[in-house]
Design a protein around this motif. Sequence first.
Motif, PDB file in Angstrom:
ATOM      1  N   ILE A  75       0.842  -1.209   0.000  1.00 24.70           N
ATOM      2  CA  ILE A  75       0.000   0.000   0.000  1.00 24.70           C
ATOM      3  C   ILE A  75       0.870   1.250   0.000  1.00 24.70           C
ATOM      4  O   ILE A  75       0.623   2.210  -0.738  1.00 24.70           O
ATOM      5  CB  ILE A  75      -0.941   0.005   1.227  1.00 24.70           C
ATOM      6  CG1 ILE A  75      -2.062  -1.018   1.033  1.00 24.70           C
ATOM      7  CG2 ILE A  75      -1.556   1.389   1.451  1.00 24.70           C
ATOM      8  CD1 ILE A  75      -2.982  -1.148   2.218  1.00 24.70           C
ATOM      9  N   LYS A  76       1.914   1.240   0.853  1.00 22.68           N
ATOM     10  CA  LYS A  76       2.814   2.403   0.909  1.00 22.68           C
ATOM     11  C   LYS A  76       3.549   2.596  -0.419  1.00 22.68           C
ATOM     12  O   LYS A  76       3.722   3.720  -0.893  1.00 22.68           O
ATOM     13  CB  LYS A  76       3.820   2.244   2.041  1.00 22.68           C
ATOM     14  CG  LYS A  76       3.232   2.393   3.427  1.00 22.68           C
ATOM     15  CD  LYS A  76       4.277   2.780   4.457  1.00 22.68           C
ATOM     16  CE  LYS A  76       5.442   1.827   4.456  1.00 22.68           C
ATOM     17  NZ  LYS A  76       6.507   2.266   5.391  1.00 22.68           N
ATOM     18  N   GLY A  79       1.194   4.028  -2.801  1.00 22.74           N
ATOM     19  CA  GLY A  79       0.984   5.435  -2.478  1.00 22.74           C
ATOM     20  C   GLY A  79       2.094   6.314  -3.009  1.00 22.74           C
ATOM     21  O   GLY A  79       1.846   7.359  -3.616  1.00 22.74           O
ATOM     22  N   TYR A  82       1.905   6.465  -6.792  1.00 24.32           N
ATOM     23  CA  TYR A  82       0.775   7.293  -7.222  1.00 24.32           C
ATOM     24  C   TYR A  82       1.116   8.781  -7.091  1.00 24.32           C
ATOM     25  O   TYR A  82       0.806   9.581  -7.986  1.00 24.32           O
ATOM     26  CB  TYR A  82      -0.459   6.962  -6.401  1.00 24.32           C
ATOM     27  CG  TYR A  82      -1.686   7.775  -6.800  1.00 24.32           C
ATOM     28  CD1 TYR A  82      -2.301   7.582  -8.035  1.00 24.32           C
ATOM     29  CD2 TYR A  82      -2.210   8.743  -5.947  1.00 24.32           C
ATOM     30  CE1 TYR A  82      -3.410   8.323  -8.413  1.00 24.32           C
ATOM     31  CE2 TYR A  82      -3.325   9.491  -6.316  1.00 24.32           C
ATOM     32  CZ  TYR A  82      -3.919   9.278  -7.540  1.00 24.32           C
ATOM     33  OH  TYR A  82      -5.011  10.028  -7.914  1.00 24.32           O
ATOM     34  N   LEU A  83       1.779   9.157  -6.015  1.00 27.11           N
ATOM     35  CA  LEU A  83       2.168  10.559  -5.826  1.00 27.11           C
ATOM     36  C   LEU A  83       3.204  10.989  -6.862  1.00 27.11           C
ATOM     37  O   LEU A  83       3.172  12.121  -7.360  1.00 27.11           O
ATOM     38  CB  LEU A  83       2.701  10.770  -4.404  1.00 27.11           C
ATOM     39  CG  LEU A  83       1.633  10.669  -3.305  1.00 27.11           C
ATOM     40  CD1 LEU A  83       2.278  10.524  -1.941  1.00 27.11           C
ATOM     41  CD2 LEU A  83       0.711  11.878  -3.331  1.00 27.11           C
ATOM     42  N   PHE A 129      -6.235   9.140  -3.373  1.00 26.99           N
ATOM     43  CA  PHE A 129      -5.224  10.046  -2.828  1.00 26.99           C
ATOM     44  C   PHE A 129      -5.075   9.835  -1.315  1.00 26.99           C
ATOM     45  O   PHE A 129      -3.953   9.777  -0.806  1.00 26.99           O
ATOM     46  CB  PHE A 129      -5.592  11.500  -3.115  1.00 26.99           C
ATOM     47  CG  PHE A 129      -4.603  12.473  -2.541  1.00 26.99           C
ATOM     48  CD1 PHE A 129      -3.372  12.662  -3.141  1.00 26.99           C
ATOM     49  CD2 PHE A 129      -4.885  13.179  -1.376  1.00 26.99           C
ATOM     50  CE1 PHE A 129      -2.435  13.534  -2.597  1.00 26.99           C
ATOM     51  CE2 PHE A 129      -3.974  14.048  -0.830  1.00 26.99           C
ATOM     52  CZ  PHE A 129      -2.741  14.224  -1.446  1.00 26.99           C
ATOM     53  N   LEU A 131      -5.690   7.129   0.301  1.00 23.10           N
ATOM     54  CA  LEU A 131      -5.044   5.826   0.429  1.00 23.10           C
ATOM     55  C   LEU A 131      -3.531   5.951   0.224  1.00 23.10           C
ATOM     56  O   LEU A 131      -2.740   5.272   0.879  1.00 23.10           O
ATOM     57  CB  LEU A 131      -5.644   4.851  -0.587  1.00 23.10           C
ATOM     58  CG  LEU A 131      -5.056   3.442  -0.652  1.00 23.10           C
ATOM     59  CD1 LEU A 131      -5.236   2.729   0.676  1.00 23.10           C
ATOM     60  CD2 LEU A 131      -5.712   2.647  -1.776  1.00 23.10           C
ATOM     61  N   ALA A 132      -3.142   6.834  -0.682  1.00 19.01           N
ATOM     62  CA  ALA A 132      -1.723   7.046  -0.956  1.00 19.01           C
ATOM     63  C   ALA A 132      -1.051   7.897   0.124  1.00 19.01           C
ATOM     64  O   ALA A 132       0.116   7.681   0.461  1.00 19.01           O
ATOM     65  CB  ALA A 132      -1.556   7.727  -2.320  1.00 19.01           C
ATOM     66  N   PHE A 133      -1.803   8.834   0.679  1.00 19.90           N
ATOM     67  CA  PHE A 133      -1.241   9.876   1.532  1.00 19.90           C
ATOM     68  C   PHE A 133      -1.196   9.497   3.010  1.00 19.90           C
ATOM     69  O   PHE A 133      -0.176   9.675   3.691  1.00 19.90           O
ATOM     70  CB  PHE A 133      -2.080  11.145   1.327  1.00 19.90           C
ATOM     71  CG  PHE A 133      -1.563  12.378   2.006  1.00 19.90           C
ATOM     72  CD1 PHE A 133      -0.202  12.655   2.080  1.00 19.90           C
ATOM     73  CD2 PHE A 133      -2.447  13.289   2.560  1.00 19.90           C
ATOM     74  CE1 PHE A 133       0.260  13.815   2.696  1.00 19.90           C
ATOM     75  CE2 PHE A 133      -2.004  14.455   3.166  1.00 19.90           C
ATOM     76  CZ  PHE A 133      -0.645  14.710   3.241  1.00 19.90           C
ATOM     77  N   ALA A 200       6.084  11.502  -1.422  1.00 24.35           N
ATOM     78  CA  ALA A 200       6.330  10.137  -1.908  1.00 24.35           C
ATOM     79  C   ALA A 200       7.575   9.543  -1.252  1.00 24.35           C
ATOM     80  O   ALA A 200       7.564   8.394  -0.781  1.00 24.35           O
ATOM     81  CB  ALA A 200       6.480  10.141  -3.427  1.00 24.35           C
ATOM     82  N   ILE A 203       6.876   8.838   2.479  1.00 28.72           N
ATOM     83  CA  ILE A 203       6.074   7.633   2.688  1.00 28.72           C
ATOM     84  C   ILE A 203       6.905   6.365   2.513  1.00 28.72           C
ATOM     85  O   ILE A 203       6.795   5.411   3.277  1.00 28.72           O
ATOM     86  CB  ILE A 203       4.865   7.610   1.716  1.00 28.72           C
ATOM     87  CG1 ILE A 203       3.823   8.664   2.149  1.00 28.72           C
ATOM     88  CG2 ILE A 203       4.219   6.241   1.651  1.00 28.72           C
ATOM     89  CD1 ILE A 203       2.684   8.847   1.185  1.00 28.72           C
TER      90      ILE A 203
END
Length: 208
Positions: A75-76, A79, A82-83, A129, A131-133, A200, A203
Amino acid sequence: MNYDLLLSFILATSALAISPGPDNIYVLMQSLVNGKKYGIATVCGLITGCLVHTTLVAFGVSAIIKQNDSLFFIIKLFGALYLLYLAFNVYKSDAELSLNSNNIPKKSTTQLFKQGFIMNVLNPKVSIFFLAFFPGFLFSTTLSTITQFYVLGFIFMIVSFIIFSIIAVLSGLISEYIKKHKNVGFILKWLQIIVFVGIAIFILLSEK
């Protein structure tokens, strides 16, 4: 409780709220066309919609975290990627900020609140977002993951509300400044890129 992590989250959220995106540009235009209180009504709708996305992410990701550390790492990683993808899209986009309010119809505060709420809730990119953040900013080893997600969600909402409301109140000055200073779009474009890339990296380096 990691207060430094919470402070980092507040700073990152503030930078994101200031950077020109669909939401704050929408607030700016509604404020210019309808008036400041109408802009704030739009802000209230947008921010209220964030509750739905916070709930979806809080319960969904919390279940995954409890099940498997490897899934949480995925997931991280998602994320962060995605960023970086968002940063790349900003890099490819035009730096010029277009403020054309000619085709925006006047609406009541209630209509604008509903429109802001629906616009936010029906946008799956907001959940993606979040979920990514959010997972990179879990700040406590004692609080439940769901509680932490809600705390982050409310901080995100409060910070965004303050900054978006300032945009609504100062809409006239902001639009005039943008029209007079053509290079502001270029500066804000690179601010977005730096913020997305910075979060990014943060994270990816963060631990559960």
